[in-house]
Design an enzyme around this catalytic site. Sequence first.
Site, PDB file in Angstrom:
ATOM      1  N   LYS A 185       0.823  -1.215   0.000  1.00 39.94           N
ATOM      2  CA  LYS A 185       0.000   0.000   0.000  1.00 39.94           C
ATOM      3  C   LYS A 185       0.858   1.267   0.000  1.00 39.94           C
ATOM      4  O   LYS A 185       0.406   2.328  -0.415  1.00 39.94           O
ATOM      5  CB  LYS A 185      -0.971  -0.033   1.164  1.00 39.94           C
ATOM      6  CG  LYS A 185      -1.916  -1.246   1.029  1.00 39.94           C
ATOM      7  CD  LYS A 185      -3.244  -1.090   1.623  1.00 39.94           C
ATOM      8  CE  LYS A 185      -4.227  -2.184   1.228  1.00 39.94           C
ATOM      9  NZ  LYS A 185      -3.703  -3.565   1.184  1.00 39.94           N
TER      10      LYS A 185
HETATM   11  C1  LIG Z   1      -4.308  -4.654   0.441  1.00 36.59           C
HETATM   12  C2  LIG Z   1      -3.506  -5.888   0.276  1.00 36.59           C
HETATM   13  C3  LIG Z   1      -3.818  -6.863  -0.699  1.00 36.59           C
HETATM   14  C4  LIG Z   1      -5.028  -6.738  -1.605  1.00 36.59           C
HETATM   15  O1  LIG Z   1      -4.862  -5.767  -2.601  1.00 36.59           O
HETATM   16  P1  LIG Z   1      -6.149  -5.234  -3.427  1.00 36.59           P
HETATM   17  O2  LIG Z   1      -5.629  -4.093  -4.216  1.00 36.59           O
HETATM   18  O3  LIG Z   1      -7.135  -4.819  -2.375  1.00 36.59           O
HETATM   19  O4  LIG Z   1      -6.633  -6.353  -4.263  1.00 36.59           O
HETATM   20  C5  LIG Z   1      -3.001  -7.974  -0.820  1.00 36.59           C
HETATM   21  N1  LIG Z   1      -1.941  -8.147   0.000  1.00 36.59           N
HETATM   22  C6  LIG Z   1      -1.611  -7.244   0.950  1.00 36.59           C
HETATM   23  C7  LIG Z   1      -0.440  -7.514   1.836  1.00 36.59           C
HETATM   24  C8  LIG Z   1      -2.369  -6.087   1.125  1.00 36.59           C
HETATM   25  O5  LIG Z   1      -2.036  -5.210   2.085  1.00 36.59           O
END
Ligand SMILES: *Cc1c(COP(=O)(O)O)cnc(C)c1O
Length: 493
Positions: free
Chosen positions: A111
Amino acid sequence: MFFTSTRKRCEISASAAIAKGISDEGGLFVPSEFPKFLPGELESLVKLSYKDRAARVLHKFLTDYTAEELDVCVEGAYEGSFDNNEPAPVKEIAQGVNILELWHGPTCAFKDMALQILPYLLSAATRKNCPERTTVILVATSGDTGKAALDGFADVPGTKIIVFFPRDGVSDMQKLQMTTQKGENVAVCAIEGNFDDAQTGVKNIFGDREIVKFLEERNMEFSSANSINFGRLAPQIVYYISSYCDLVKNGKIAMGSAVNVAVPTGNFGNILAAYYAKQMGLPIKRFICASNRNNILSDFIATGIYDRNRAFYTTESPSMDILISSNLERLLYHLSNGDCEQIAALMGELKSAGRYTVSGEMLTKLKQEFYGGFCDDAAARQTIRECFEKQNYLCDTHTAVAVNVYQKYAKDSGDTTPVIIASTASPYKFAPAVLNALGGNGDAKDGFAVMEELSALTRTPVPAPLAGLREAEVLHKSSVAKDAMSDFVRSVL
Ligand SMILES: *Cc1c(COP(=O)(O)O)cnc(C)c1O
């Protein structure tokens, strides 16, 4: 080029779409058309740094930002906040199997790739549209997003950020990550309730006339750092293009040859960004959409029926424990050739009945490009162990789901196209589960002790931002009842 809502046609600029986040009728903002790479343009990115690739790609979507503004944004986001100044390194773990590591930022999860730059994109948007205004970001978090947003917004001029987390609903390490956050413009508060209480509280504050008026009087405005904001999606397109360029640069593939992409999916933002990269001209053949036991997406790709009336499971890949994948709405919009009425109707059904069925034509298009698969915790643990033993590569519980589903896909299809697998978190972010997968015991122990044990067993270093938490001072100790959240917001502002 302009932006429109998925549910009702409109024409707004990129900066307005980012400042607003979500449209008035609840739709998501999408570009009216996809900017294409010009002949030779993708080649020209190969020799550039990540920052310069990012500025070029973003400029094609965010057309009302100047090149100079975008340079400032990428400089603020990607200079000095990622390991070795390499935000998205690619590692080949077997012939044609490439892991795109998206967790070298300050919070050790993917993120950061978007939340490090979103604050700059937002404050540039505000400067264009209402120069004196302060943007107040409200976040309800179940863990990862809160810290990534805090780190991204800390001390960014023209912004304030307030994060609420459920007191008993996040891990000790996640709590420490948030409560030790520095910055003049940050506030963090525990809620005596669960994640739903925190999220409902934040939604109520957004809709509370009195508090909105209180903000207006101070020349402030609420906004959200949610993953449906186009300002979070756009920066994610960059790393698929960048990793492709790196594979070309390192002689792993020829320019123009096809790759597949595999993504551990929750809210469908990350994989949708890969789809957007393809619409620009990046030669991606198939999108491998990997889910954990909450396999609503693989069912959808198989049947065309999206049905959230099902059990919800808590798994060892918690960031994918989601039953409403918000960003899927954008893909449906594109697959329907921009049919807003149809999308509004489908989303209405999802809200009222918890399910919808897409047309046969949309399902056919979806299946041409997307493969959906899933695996449970036991299978993901086995993948972690095998990956480590055979390839000497340590991956986290989310990445393991994508590796597992990719292997299933490769076996079933016989497709040997090189693959880029998105790795979304450092294994140390989910150290107890990873240690268990390797045959150790990560349960009921101090979080730092588990990380050290994992480090000794695998001879890999604990990431500095996590190791450093041990010495960090706890700065935020507030905790409020769930109906006192708006009082907390007033007291901060
Ligand atoms: C948020 C997240 C995801 C999922 O990603 P999306 O864009 O919501 O599909 C997968 N792995 C981790 C570690 C995350 O923090």
